[in-house]
Design a protein around this motif. Structure first.
Motif, mmCIF file in Angstrom:
data_model
loop_
_atom_site.group_PDB
_atom_site.id
_atom_site.type_symbol
_atom_site.label_atom_id
_atom_site.label_comp_id
_atom_site.label_asym_id
_atom_site.label_seq_id
_atom_site.Cartn_x
_atom_site.Cartn_y
_atom_site.Cartn_z
ATOM 1 N N LEU A 153 0.686 -1.145 -0.033
ATOM 2 C CA LEU A 153 0.111 -0.027 -0.096
ATOM 3 C C LEU A 153 0.853 1.292 -0.032
ATOM 4 C CD1 LEU A 153 -2.646 -1.029 2.675
ATOM 5 C CD2 LEU A 153 -3.029 -0.674 0.132
ATOM 6 N N THR A 154 2.105 1.124 0.579
ATOM 7 C CA THR A 154 2.843 2.341 0.842
ATOM 8 C C THR A 154 3.513 2.643 -0.617
ATOM 9 O OG1 THR A 154 3.691 1.883 3.042
ATOM 10 C CG2 THR A 154 4.995 3.261 1.491
ATOM 11 N N GLN A 155 3.807 1.519 -1.307
ATOM 12 C CA GLN A 155 4.304 1.674 -2.873
ATOM 13 C C GLN A 155 2.937 2.256 -3.704
ATOM 14 O OE1 GLN A 155 7.411 1.325 -3.756
ATOM 15 N NE2 GLN A 155 8.077 0.906 -1.937
ATOM 16 N N VAL A 156 1.819 1.752 -3.603
ATOM 17 C CA VAL A 156 0.691 2.081 -4.169
ATOM 18 C C VAL A 156 0.405 3.856 -4.090
ATOM 19 C CG1 VAL A 156 -1.677 1.877 -4.856
ATOM 20 C CG2 VAL A 156 -0.343 0.055 -4.542
ATOM 21 N N ILE A 157 0.449 4.329 -2.683
ATOM 22 C CA ILE A 157 0.214 5.555 -2.263
ATOM 23 C C ILE A 157 1.504 6.250 -3.026
ATOM 24 C CG2 ILE A 157 0.423 7.050 -0.502
ATOM 25 C CD1 ILE A 157 -1.163 4.969 1.296
ATOM 26 N N LEU A 158 2.657 5.923 -2.999
ATOM 27 C CA LEU A 158 3.801 6.643 -3.444
ATOM 28 C C LEU A 158 3.728 7.009 -5.156
ATOM 29 C CD1 LEU A 158 6.557 8.216 -3.216
ATOM 30 C CD2 LEU A 158 7.404 5.650 -3.461
ATOM 31 N N MET A 159 2.960 5.828 -5.897
ATOM 32 C CA MET A 159 2.980 5.857 -7.152
ATOM 33 C C MET A 159 1.684 7.036 -7.305
ATOM 34 S SD MET A 159 3.349 2.102 -8.524
ATOM 35 C CE MET A 159 2.830 2.407 -10.192
ATOM 36 N N ASN A 160 0.733 6.732 -6.592
ATOM 37 C CA ASN A 160 -0.498 7.849 -6.722
ATOM 38 C C ASN A 160 -0.122 9.188 -6.753
ATOM 39 O OD1 ASN A 160 -2.324 5.726 -7.463
ATOM 40 N ND2 ASN A 160 -2.917 5.249 -5.536
ATOM 41 N N GLU A 161 0.607 9.200 -5.481
ATOM 42 C CA GLU A 161 1.276 10.723 -5.364
ATOM 43 C C GLU A 161 1.971 11.222 -6.470
ATOM 44 O OE1 GLU A 161 3.508 10.441 -1.532
ATOM 45 O OE2 GLU A 161 1.701 10.647 -0.592
ATOM 46 N N ARG A 162 2.867 10.493 -6.933
ATOM 47 C CA ARG A 162 3.808 10.903 -8.197
ATOM 48 C C ARG A 162 2.909 11.254 -9.294
ATOM 49 N NH1 ARG A 162 8.623 6.639 -7.946
ATOM 50 N NH2 ARG A 162 9.705 7.539 -6.196
ATOM 51 N N TYR A 163 1.583 10.416 -9.545
ATOM 52 C CA TYR A 163 0.750 10.488 -10.829
ATOM 53 C C TYR A 163 0.064 11.910 -10.609
ATOM 54 C CZ TYR A 163 -3.467 9.783 -13.851
ATOM 55 O OH TYR A 163 -4.178 9.672 -14.660
ATOM 56 N N PHE A 164 -0.423 12.109 -9.388
ATOM 57 C CA PHE A 164 -1.250 13.557 -9.169
ATOM 58 C C PHE A 164 -0.251 14.593 -9.066
ATOM 59 C CE2 PHE A 164 -4.290 10.556 -6.463
ATOM 60 C CZ PHE A 164 -5.028 10.522 -7.458
ATOM 61 N N GLU A 165 0.873 14.339 -8.864
ATOM 62 C CA GLU A 165 1.977 15.678 -8.891
ATOM 63 C C GLU A 165 2.114 15.694 -10.324
ATOM 64 O OE1 GLU A 165 4.686 18.605 -7.995
ATOM 65 O OE2 GLU A 165 3.058 17.539 -6.644
ATOM 66 N N ILE A 209 0.106 15.642 -12.874
ATOM 67 C CA ILE A 209 -1.133 16.092 -13.289
ATOM 68 C C ILE A 209 -1.263 17.554 -12.801
ATOM 69 C CG2 ILE A 209 -3.763 16.078 -13.199
ATOM 70 C CD1 ILE A 209 -3.570 13.278 -13.167
ATOM 71 N N ARG A 210 -0.805 17.782 -11.810
ATOM 72 C CA ARG A 210 -0.652 19.106 -11.017
ATOM 73 C C ARG A 210 0.091 19.987 -12.065
ATOM 74 N NH1 ARG A 210 2.395 22.437 -8.560
ATOM 75 N NH2 ARG A 210 3.925 20.742 -8.232
ATOM 76 N N LYS A 211 1.426 19.452 -12.315
ATOM 77 C CA LYS A 211 2.441 20.009 -13.323
ATOM 78 C C LYS A 211 1.710 20.369 -14.512
ATOM 79 C CE LYS A 211 6.738 18.599 -11.248
ATOM 80 N NZ LYS A 211 7.801 17.779 -11.171
ATOM 81 N N VAL A 212 0.955 19.307 -15.149
ATOM 82 C CA VAL A 212 0.295 19.663 -16.503
ATOM 83 C C VAL A 212 -0.744 20.849 -16.474
ATOM 84 C CG1 VAL A 212 -1.382 18.786 -17.720
ATOM 85 C CG2 VAL A 212 0.498 17.412 -17.282
ATOM 86 N N LEU A 213 -1.419 20.740 -15.279
ATOM 87 C CA LEU A 213 -2.389 21.903 -15.197
ATOM 88 C C LEU A 213 -1.807 23.201 -14.941
ATOM 89 C CD1 LEU A 213 -4.919 20.232 -12.571
ATOM 90 C CD2 LEU A 213 -5.162 20.681 -14.976
ATOM 91 N N LYS A 214 -0.781 23.402 -14.005
ATOM 92 C CA LYS A 214 0.035 24.642 -14.132
ATOM 93 C C LYS A 214 0.924 24.900 -15.074
ATOM 94 C CE LYS A 214 1.211 25.743 -9.945
ATOM 95 N NZ LYS A 214 2.064 25.765 -8.635
ATOM 96 N N GLY A 215 1.603 23.985 -15.978
ATOM 97 C CA GLY A 215 2.061 24.299 -17.091
ATOM 98 C C GLY A 215 3.498 24.626 -16.961
ATOM 99 N N ASP A 216 3.832 24.009 -15.474
ATOM 100 C CA ASP A 216 5.445 24.399 -14.939
ATOM 101 C C ASP A 216 6.202 23.159 -14.988
ATOM 102 O OD1 ASP A 216 4.359 22.922 -13.108
ATOM 103 O OD2 ASP A 216 4.852 24.030 -11.454
#
Length: 286
Positions: A88-100, A102-109
Motif C-alpha cells: 500500500l505504501t508503494q501504491v500511495i507513492l505511485m499515486n502521489e507521483r501521478y497526481f503531482e 497532473i498538477r504540473k500539467v495543469l499549472k504548465g510548469d
C-alpha cells in the motif's frame, strides 16, 4: 565419630513408612526408606516433571496460553499485514507521483529536466508516414493464432493495441506547434467559439474544473498510459469520474483563462508522464 561418618549414617539409616487404617490400626502399607533414596527419587520426579512441562510448552499449542508467547496464526497475520502495508505504501507513492504530474500539467510548469530530452526530441522528429507498420512474420503468426483462439471464445477478452486510434478533438488550423525548447508541450488549434471538443479515445475524466491561467480544463485518462488535456474551453460537458467514448463531446472551445489570446483549443498528449507531439498521431486538418 567423624563428621563424614555422621552424614553417611544419616543418609543410609533406614526408616519405615507405615500406612495404617485409622479405625482398626491395621497395617495397610509399609515402605523401608533411607534419606538417600528419598532424595534420589525426589530428584528423578523433579527432572521428569520438568522435561514433561518443557515438552508440552515447546511442542504443543498450549504454549499460546502462556503470557509472552504469540500464536503461529498471529505471527502469520502480522507478516501478511507487513507485506500489505509495504504494498500500500508503494501504491500511495505511485499515486502521489501521478497526481503531482497532473498538477504540473495543469499549472504548465513542467521542466525539460523532468523527462528524457533525447526521447522527446526524437519523437518530435519522427513522422507517422515514415514509420513501417507492416507486421513481421512472427507478428502475423501470432495474430493468426490469437484469432483462432478467440474464434471460439465466449468472452471478448483480447484487445490489440494496434487498433487504438486517436480521434481529432477538433478540426482546424494549428496556430502554435509543439515545441520542447519553449516548453510548449501542446498544439493550439484555432476554432470558432463554442466549437464542440471531442474525446480523442475512450477514457475516464480525471479532472474537470477551472484554473486562472488556462480557464476551463478537462483531462482524460485512456488506455496504455495515455492522458489527453484540453484547455481554454468556454464550458465543460463532463465531470470528474465520468466515462467517455471516443468522439464524444466533452467541452466547448473558447478563450477562457489569462493565457488565452483568442478562441482556440490548447491540446496536450502525455504518455506515462512524458509529453508527446500530438501531430505525430492526430491529423487536425479539416
Amino acid at each position: 565419630m567423624s563428621k563424614k561418618k555422621k552424614i553417611k549414617r544419616k543418609l543410609l539409616d533406614k526408616y519405615k513408612l507405615v500406612i495404617l487404617n485409622e479405625n482398626t490400626f491395621e497395617e495397610r502399607l509399609s515402605l523401608k526408606l533411607t534419606r538417600l533414596n528419598v532424595f534420589v527419587i525426589g530428584c528423578l520426579i523433579t527432572i521428569i516433571l520438568s522435561v514433561t512441562v518443557f515438552t508440552i510448552i515447546a511442542y504443543t499449542p498450549l504454549k499460546e496460553y502462556i503470557p509472552g508467547y504469540s500464536s503461529t496464526a498471529l505471527k502469520q497475520k502480522a507478516t501478511d499485514l507487513s507485506y500489505k502495508t509495504d504494498s500500500l505504501t508503494q501504491v500511495i507513492l505511485m499515486n502521489e507521483r501521478y497526481f503531482e504530474s497532473i498538477r504540473k500539467v495543469l499549472k504548465g510548469d513542467v521542466s525539460p529536466e523532468d523527462f528524457n530530452k533525447d526521447s522527446i526530441i526524437q519523437a518530435t522528429q519522427v513522422e507517422a508516414s515514415k514509420v513501417d507498420f507492416a507486421p513481421s512474420a512472427e507478428d502475423s503468426l501470432l495474430r493468426e493464432k490469437v484469432d483462432k483462439e478467440d474464434k471460439y471464445n465466449l468472452f471478448e477478452s483480447a484487445t490489440s493495441a494496434t487498433n487504438f486510434v486517436l480521434f481529432p478533438p477538433v478540426n482546424g488550423q494549428i496556430t502554435s506547434d509543439y515545441d520542447v525548447k519553449t516548453k510548449h508541450y501542446a498544439v493550439d488549434i484555432a476554432v470558432a467559439k463554442d466549437t464542440p471538443v471531442k474525446a480523442v479515445a475512450d477514457g475516464v475524466v480525471v479532472f474537470a474544473g477551472w484554473t486562472a491561467s488556462t480557464g476551463y480544463v478537462i483531462i482524460l485518462e485512456h488506455s496504455y498510459g495515455l492522458i489527453s488535456v484540453y484547455k481554454h474551453n468556454s464550458s465543460l460537458s463532463k465531470a470528474q469520474g465520468d466515462l467517455v467514448k471516443s468522439g464524444e463531446v466533452i467541452a466547448s472551445a473558447g478563450d477562457s483563462g489569462e493565457l488565452s489570446t483568442g478562441p482556440h483549443l490548447h491540446f496536450e498528449l502525455w504518455n506515462d508522464g512524458y509529453p508527446i507531439n500530438p501531430t505525430n498521431f492526430i491529423d487536425f486538418n479539416e
